[in-house]
Enzyme design. Structure first.
Site, PDB file in Angstrom:
ATOM      1  N   PHE A   1      -7.428   6.927   1.285  1.00  0.00           N
ATOM      2  CA  PHE A   1      -7.996   5.607   0.815  1.00  0.00           C
ATOM      3  C   PHE A   1      -9.036   4.765   1.879  1.00  0.00           C
ATOM      4  O   PHE A   1      -9.321   5.409   2.778  1.00  0.00           O
ATOM      5  CB  PHE A   1      -6.857   4.611   0.472  1.00  0.00           C
ATOM      6  CG  PHE A   1      -6.198   4.181   1.718  1.00  0.00           C
ATOM      7  CD1 PHE A   1      -5.161   4.802   2.290  1.00  0.00           C
ATOM      8  CD2 PHE A   1      -6.521   2.849   2.485  1.00  0.00           C
ATOM      9  CE1 PHE A   1      -4.446   4.430   3.507  1.00  0.00           C
ATOM     10  CE2 PHE A   1      -5.779   2.451   3.515  1.00  0.00           C
ATOM     11  CZ  PHE A   1      -4.857   3.256   4.230  1.00  0.00           C
TER      12      PHE A   1
ATOM     13  N   TYR B   1     -11.402   4.039   4.156  1.00  0.00           N
ATOM     14  CA  TYR B   1     -13.016   4.580   4.702  1.00  0.00           C
ATOM     15  C   TYR B   1     -12.723   6.210   4.765  1.00  0.00           C
ATOM     16  O   TYR B   1     -13.475   6.690   5.374  1.00  0.00           O
ATOM     17  CB  TYR B   1     -13.151   4.108   6.168  1.00  0.00           C
ATOM     18  CG  TYR B   1     -13.371   2.774   6.209  1.00  0.00           C
ATOM     19  CD1 TYR B   1     -14.872   2.189   6.187  1.00  0.00           C
ATOM     20  CD2 TYR B   1     -12.363   1.677   6.335  1.00  0.00           C
ATOM     21  CE1 TYR B   1     -14.925   0.872   5.950  1.00  0.00           C
ATOM     22  CE2 TYR B   1     -12.692   0.398   6.335  1.00  0.00           C
ATOM     23  CZ  TYR B   1     -13.994  -0.094   6.354  1.00  0.00           C
ATOM     24  OH  TYR B   1     -14.328  -1.462   6.384  1.00  0.00           O
ATOM     25  N   ASP B   2     -11.816   6.769   4.226  1.00  0.00           N
ATOM     26  CA  ASP B   2     -11.243   8.116   4.438  1.00  0.00           C
ATOM     27  C   ASP B   2     -12.512   9.057   3.980  1.00  0.00           C
ATOM     28  O   ASP B   2     -12.561   9.955   4.430  1.00  0.00           O
ATOM     29  CB  ASP B   2      -9.878   8.641   3.686  1.00  0.00           C
ATOM     30  CG  ASP B   2      -8.865   7.988   4.448  1.00  0.00           C
ATOM     31  OD1 ASP B   2      -8.887   7.669   5.791  1.00  0.00           O
ATOM     32  OD2 ASP B   2      -7.745   7.882   4.049  1.00  0.00           O
TER      33      ASP B   2
ATOM     34  N   ASP C   1      -0.581  -3.071  10.804  1.00  0.00           N
ATOM     35  CA  ASP C   1      -2.023  -3.514  10.562  1.00  0.00           C
ATOM     36  C   ASP C   1      -2.862  -2.328  11.031  1.00  0.00           C
ATOM     37  O   ASP C   1      -2.544  -1.694  12.266  1.00  0.00           O
ATOM     38  CB  ASP C   1      -2.365  -4.732  11.406  1.00  0.00           C
ATOM     39  CG  ASP C   1      -3.652  -5.367  10.925  1.00  0.00           C
ATOM     40  OD1 ASP C   1      -3.739  -5.554   9.653  1.00  0.00           O
ATOM     41  OD2 ASP C   1      -4.565  -5.790  11.720  1.00  0.00           O
TER      42      ASP C   1
ATOM     43  N   ASN D   1       0.766  -1.120  -0.004  1.00  0.00           N
ATOM     44  CA  ASN D   1       0.263  -0.123  -0.293  1.00  0.00           C
ATOM     45  C   ASN D   1       0.691   1.308  -0.042  1.00  0.00           C
ATOM     46  O   ASN D   1       1.405   1.597   0.836  1.00  0.00           O
ATOM     47  CB  ASN D   1      -1.022  -0.019   1.326  1.00  0.00           C
ATOM     48  CG  ASN D   1      -2.039   1.173   1.351  1.00  0.00           C
ATOM     49  OD1 ASN D   1      -1.748   2.067   0.770  1.00  0.00           O
ATOM     50  ND2 ASN D   1      -3.198   0.531   1.675  1.00  0.00           N
TER      51      ASN D   1
ATOM     52  N   LYS E   1      -3.206  14.362   6.399  1.00  0.00           N
ATOM     53  CA  LYS E   1      -2.836  12.909   7.014  1.00  0.00           C
ATOM     54  C   LYS E   1      -1.719  12.427   7.490  1.00  0.00           C
ATOM     55  O   LYS E   1      -1.355  11.550   8.530  1.00  0.00           O
ATOM     56  CB  LYS E   1      -3.519  11.860   5.894  1.00  0.00           C
ATOM     57  CG  LYS E   1      -4.470  10.676   6.387  1.00  0.00           C
ATOM     58  CD  LYS E   1      -4.802   9.655   5.222  1.00  0.00           C
ATOM     59  CE  LYS E   1      -4.960   8.412   6.049  1.00  0.00           C
ATOM     60  NZ  LYS E   1      -5.483   7.391   4.987  1.00  0.00           N
TER      61      LYS E   1
ATOM     62  N   ARG F   1      -1.769   6.194  11.620  1.00  0.00           N
ATOM     63  CA  ARG F   1      -0.470   5.757  11.295  1.00  0.00           C
ATOM     64  C   ARG F   1       0.711   6.560  11.616  1.00  0.00           C
ATOM     65  O   ARG F   1       1.840   6.253  11.925  1.00  0.00           O
ATOM     66  CB  ARG F   1      -0.612   5.456   9.691  1.00  0.00           C
ATOM     67  CG  ARG F   1       0.459   4.543   9.117  1.00  0.00           C
ATOM     68  CD  ARG F   1      -0.135   4.060   7.549  1.00  0.00           C
ATOM     69  NE  ARG F   1      -1.281   3.238   7.993  1.00  0.00           N
ATOM     70  CZ  ARG F   1      -2.514   3.632   7.554  1.00  0.00           C
ATOM     71  NH1 ARG F   1      -2.823   4.648   6.871  1.00  0.00           N
ATOM     72  NH2 ARG F   1      -3.480   2.752   7.598  1.00  0.00           N
TER      73      ARG F   1
HETATM   74  P1  IMP Z   1      -4.763  -3.721   6.467  1.00  0.00           P
HETATM   75  O1  IMP Z   1      -4.233  -3.531   5.082  1.00  0.00           O
HETATM   76  O2  IMP Z   1      -5.176  -5.228   6.626  1.00  0.00           O
HETATM   77  O3  IMP Z   1      -4.260  -3.087   7.645  1.00  0.00           O
HETATM   78  O4  IMP Z   1      -6.329  -3.211   6.261  1.00  0.00           O
HETATM   79  C1  IMP Z   1      -6.668  -2.069   6.872  1.00  0.00           C
HETATM   80  C2  IMP Z   1      -8.149  -1.657   6.137  1.00  0.00           C
HETATM   81  O5  IMP Z   1      -8.715  -0.592   7.457  1.00  0.00           O
HETATM   82  C3  IMP Z   1      -7.896  -0.991   4.924  1.00  0.00           C
HETATM   83  O6  IMP Z   1      -8.237  -1.845   4.039  1.00  0.00           O
HETATM   84  C4  IMP Z   1      -9.081   0.196   5.245  1.00  0.00           C
HETATM   85  O7  IMP Z   1     -10.373  -0.563   4.837  1.00  0.00           O
HETATM   86  C5  IMP Z   1      -9.184   0.663   6.574  1.00  0.00           C
HETATM   87  N1  IMP Z   1      -8.165   1.513   6.940  1.00  0.00           N
HETATM   88  C6  IMP Z   1      -7.017   1.551   7.648  1.00  0.00           C
HETATM   89  N2  IMP Z   1      -6.211   2.619   7.823  1.00  0.00           N
HETATM   90  C7  IMP Z   1      -7.130   3.523   7.038  1.00  0.00           C
HETATM   91  C8  IMP Z   1      -6.880   4.795   6.693  1.00  0.00           C
HETATM   92  O8  IMP Z   1      -6.009   5.517   6.951  1.00  0.00           O
HETATM   93  N3  IMP Z   1      -7.875   5.337   5.810  1.00  0.00           N
HETATM   94  C9  IMP Z   1      -9.071   4.363   5.532  1.00  0.00           C
HETATM   95  N4  IMP Z   1      -9.167   3.321   5.745  1.00  0.00           N
HETATM   96  C10 IMP Z   1      -8.265   2.677   6.531  1.00  0.00           C
END
Ligand code: IMP
Length: 188
Positions: free
Chosen positions: A138, A140-141, A64, A9, A161, A167
């Site tokens: 990206f 839910y932003d 995560d 990402n 952000k 993060r």
């Molecule tokens: P990961 O890649 O398994 O950590 O997935 C985290 C998921 O949480 C992402 O796919 C998003 O749906 C959501 N998420 C985590 N951080 C963010 C963010 O900074 N903005 C928006 N959605 C987030």
């Protein structure tokens, strides 16, 4: 310091780079990542870092994150990326007519490297909007409005952000943390 982020990402990479001065962070070169089967953000972040250590030298960062919605008892949480085909639409539908819109983003970071393990946690409190607004960020932003703001994170934008996200907060905590004991995979 050179380090690798065990993720594909680019958004996450950019947010972390800003909060980790002096770190030369790049994305892990991997075709696929193992399934996230941990019970906590920490376990998932550790799993990603351990996977990264099988492919890269030096420090590897596992991350995560997710969104926890008060009216849904903290869900989707660690399931945020995979609880629905269209997670934004699903969350809006789940909160249709619901007055309590409180939510928070959570991020857990784990760095594994030659000197052991470092970790950091970051939280961003806010509410879920009733409709998507904005183009940046990206996930839910477009529907997440941070506490004290009226605009969504997607409207506030990537520069906002990089300073204020869960993060960025986790990265600053990790940056300030001492190197701890091993998680069984901290060999040089
Ligand atoms: P990961 O890649 O398994 O950590 O997935 C985290 C998921 O949480 C992402 O796919 C998003 O749906 C959501 N998420 C985590 N951080 C963010 C963010 O900074 N903005 C928006 N959605 C987030």
């Amino acid at each position: 310091m050179k380090a690798v982020l065990a993720s594909g990402n680019e958004h996450k990479l950019r947010e972390l780079l800003h909060a980790l001065p002096g770190w030369e962070l790049e994305l892990l070169d991997a075709d696929a990542f193992p399934p996230e089967d941990g019970a906590t953000y920490y376990e998932n972040a550790l799993g990603k870092a351990r996977f990264g250590r099988t492919l890269a030298e030096g420090w590897v960062l596992g991350e995560d994150s997710g969104i926890e919605v008060a009216a849904l008892g903290g869900r989707p949480g660690i399931e945020s990326a995979r609880w629905a085909d269209d997670p934004v639409a699903a969350l809006l539908a789940a909160l249709d007519g619901v007055e309590d819109r409180r939510a928070r983003y959570v991020c857990e970071l784990v760095a594994l490297g030659p000197e052991g393990e470092r970790r950091g946690t970051g939280v961003l409190e806010g509410t879920v909007a009733t409709a998507p607004r904005g183009d940046e960020g990206f996930g839910y932003d477009p529907i997440f409005v941070p506490l004290g703001e009226t605009r969504t994170v997607a409207e506030l934008g990537n520069a906002w952000k990089r300073e204020h996200s869960h993060r960025a907060r986790a990265a600053r905590a990790l940056y300030a943390s001492p190197t701890g004991g091993s998680s069984g995979d901290s060999r040089p």
